[in-house]
Design a protein around this motif. Structure first.
Motif, PDB file in Angstrom:
ATOM      1  N   SER A 124     -12.101  -3.410  -6.942  1.00 44.48           N
ATOM      2  CA  SER A 124     -11.276  -4.533  -6.493  1.00 44.48           C
ATOM      3  C   SER A 124     -11.267  -4.647  -4.972  1.00 44.48           C
ATOM      4  O   SER A 124     -10.553  -5.460  -4.407  1.00 44.48           O
ATOM      5  N   GLY A 125     -12.053  -3.824  -4.325  1.00 42.02           N
ATOM      6  CA  GLY A 125     -12.266  -4.020  -2.899  1.00 42.02           C
ATOM      7  C   GLY A 125     -11.385  -3.199  -1.981  1.00 42.02           C
ATOM      8  O   GLY A 125     -11.445  -3.349  -0.760  1.00 42.02           O
ATOM      9  N   LEU A 126     -10.587  -2.303  -2.529  1.00 43.48           N
ATOM     10  CA  LEU A 126      -9.787  -1.438  -1.648  1.00 43.48           C
ATOM     11  C   LEU A 126     -10.719  -0.479  -0.930  1.00 43.48           C
ATOM     12  O   LEU A 126     -11.644   0.078  -1.521  1.00 43.48           O
ATOM     13  N   ASP A 127     -10.472  -0.261   0.334  1.00 44.21           N
ATOM     14  CA  ASP A 127     -11.312   0.738   1.009  1.00 44.21           C
ATOM     15  C   ASP A 127     -10.632   2.103   0.903  1.00 44.21           C
ATOM     16  O   ASP A 127      -9.504   2.233   0.432  1.00 44.21           O
ATOM     17  N   ASP A 128     -11.347   3.100   1.334  1.00 46.21           N
ATOM     18  CA  ASP A 128     -10.872   4.475   1.172  1.00 46.21           C
ATOM     19  C   ASP A 128      -9.504   4.712   1.781  1.00 46.21           C
ATOM     20  O   ASP A 128      -8.659   5.389   1.199  1.00 46.21           O
ATOM     21  N   ASN A 169     -10.850  15.621  -5.614  1.00 48.73           N
ATOM     22  CA  ASN A 169     -12.174  15.789  -6.220  1.00 48.73           C
ATOM     23  C   ASN A 169     -12.744  14.464  -6.679  1.00 48.73           C
ATOM     24  O   ASN A 169     -13.884  14.123  -6.379  1.00 48.73           O
ATOM     25  N   GLU A 170     -11.932  13.737  -7.418  1.00 49.12           N
ATOM     26  CA  GLU A 170     -12.413  12.482  -7.987  1.00 49.12           C
ATOM     27  C   GLU A 170     -12.662  11.455  -6.894  1.00 49.12           C
ATOM     28  O   GLU A 170     -13.592  10.657  -6.976  1.00 49.12           O
ATOM     29  N   LEU A 171     -11.845  11.498  -5.869  1.00 49.25           N
ATOM     30  CA  LEU A 171     -12.042  10.586  -4.739  1.00 49.25           C
ATOM     31  C   LEU A 171     -13.416  10.832  -4.111  1.00 49.25           C
ATOM     32  O   LEU A 171     -14.178   9.902  -3.858  1.00 49.25           O
ATOM     33  N   VAL A 172     -13.707  12.090  -3.896  1.00 48.92           N
ATOM     34  CA  VAL A 172     -14.991  12.445  -3.281  1.00 48.92           C
ATOM     35  C   VAL A 172     -16.134  12.014  -4.190  1.00 48.92           C
ATOM     36  O   VAL A 172     -17.095  11.375  -3.756  1.00 48.92           O
TER      37      VAL A 172
END
Lengths: 131, 131, 131, 131
Positions: free
Chosen positions: B106-110, A119-122
């Motif tokens: 910090s620039g991490l992608d998904d 959820n939080e990721l989305v």
DNA sequence: GTGGTCTAGACCACC
DNA sequence: GTGGTCTAGACCACG
């Protein structure tokens, strides 16, 4: 190169400086050899106490993120980008870990926890898209 | 009903008390109407100062988790379980959120982030299995 | 003749007893000559400490609301109804007064205050009608 | 910015501090961003113990009336005026309500009650005029 | 016995 | 200098 200091935050000001400095380096805004602002200049610009800046810079030197260049000031070290990126990742990993532990200690099962994180990721993705 | 206090932890003692108390309530070890240990008793049992216990209890009262029963002591309120569970979930949610924000900043992608979280989830599951 | 004691209230229990006793007298449920319950009986019925009842009764005697009838117990005095009604009125007057003072100290002007009081008067009338 | 503490009052000292601070904010003597006196300074000025001041300030922070400005002290929050004014009004409303309920419970009818309130309103107005 | 309040003084991190 | 926490011990009202 501006830093934003929040006096009301619970993070000590010197740590705020360190983190933002590291972030700037990790994201290549500051690259090896670049000079960071002088203690006095940064203190004035951010309206904080010079001794606080001094402490932040001292610690950054201890961590080999910046180093003295005689007569010129403090410069980003060659190894800094690597150090900053690694630290950043490690810090995040530690915090993810910690939060997971607490969640488990609280009795959340895997399904609930996974869902919450999803959820939080989305949500955070949506916010990023907006901004 | 024993509490374990870690004097070396960075969390203040009174917060350790509050958390553990809330945890006991959230997990139905303490249910509405139950009396919590008296200030003096808990102080003695945990080898800490009564004033420190008093502070923790005072705050738990402010949060309506416990309330005075005149001459008898402090009792868990009817709404306490709900309050505690909600708070706990909300706290975890906030922290998950915060970590995700920082990770993104910090620039991490998904992909990286998702993988990292997945990794830690698995690790923590393994640890749980061991214990 | 039942008393309702609230252990969680901020009013001391002995005062709760005194108030309810006076109220019963003021509203002629108890009339001069009637015996009030014995200390032991009231303590048992209300599930409170006999010494607490004792304290309430002692004070009621000090205020001449009840008095000892040798060998029979404690009885409502002839002057009790008058005393109770007067006290009640005086108490209310004092509290009205006090609230008005505070309201003024808070900077509310007459219009606001009058309106607030009117509102609450109406509300309380409605509630009474419902019950 | 002086506070007046009444050691003999039944209100705890820390509550006296809280109330007066809120009053100063509600009446715009203290506005958002202003620093309140330091713990030590207020303790000295009011001749009370620093811990007592600390307690008051801690609670004001819990209520988001003041917040830490690292190394500078405690400042009035942006939302404080609103919070203080709302609380004050709500407190008065609650007390008006409570008095009315008691009055009704004690058997006063509407006419008597209305008259009593009216009387006190007039009296308090006169007193205000005198001072 | 219970909790509520206060004092006096210590140590800490931070600025 | 600032606030945050803790200790140790006192007194009080209440039950």
């Amino acid at each position: 190169m501006l830093l934003r200091i929040d006096e009301a935050a619970d993070l000590p000001i010197y740590e705020q400086i360190m983190r933002q400095m590291k972030f700037l380096i990790a994201s290549d805004v500051l690259t090896p050899g670049d000079l960071v602002p002088s203690v006095r200049e940064l203190a004035k610009q951010a309206a904080i106490n010079p001794t606080t800046v001094q402490r932040a810079y001292q610690r950054l030197q201890d961590e080999a993120v910046i180093c003295r260049r005689r007569g010129r000031g403090l410069a980003v070290t060659p190894e800094a980008p690597d150090v900053c990126r690694t630290q950043r990742l490690e810090m995040i990993r530690r915090r993810v870990r910690q939060v997971l532990e607490e969640a488990r200690a609280s009795g959340l099962d895997d399904a609930e926890l996974g869902e919450l994180v999803q959820n939080e990721l989305v949500k955070s993705k949506q916010e990023e898209a907006q901004s």
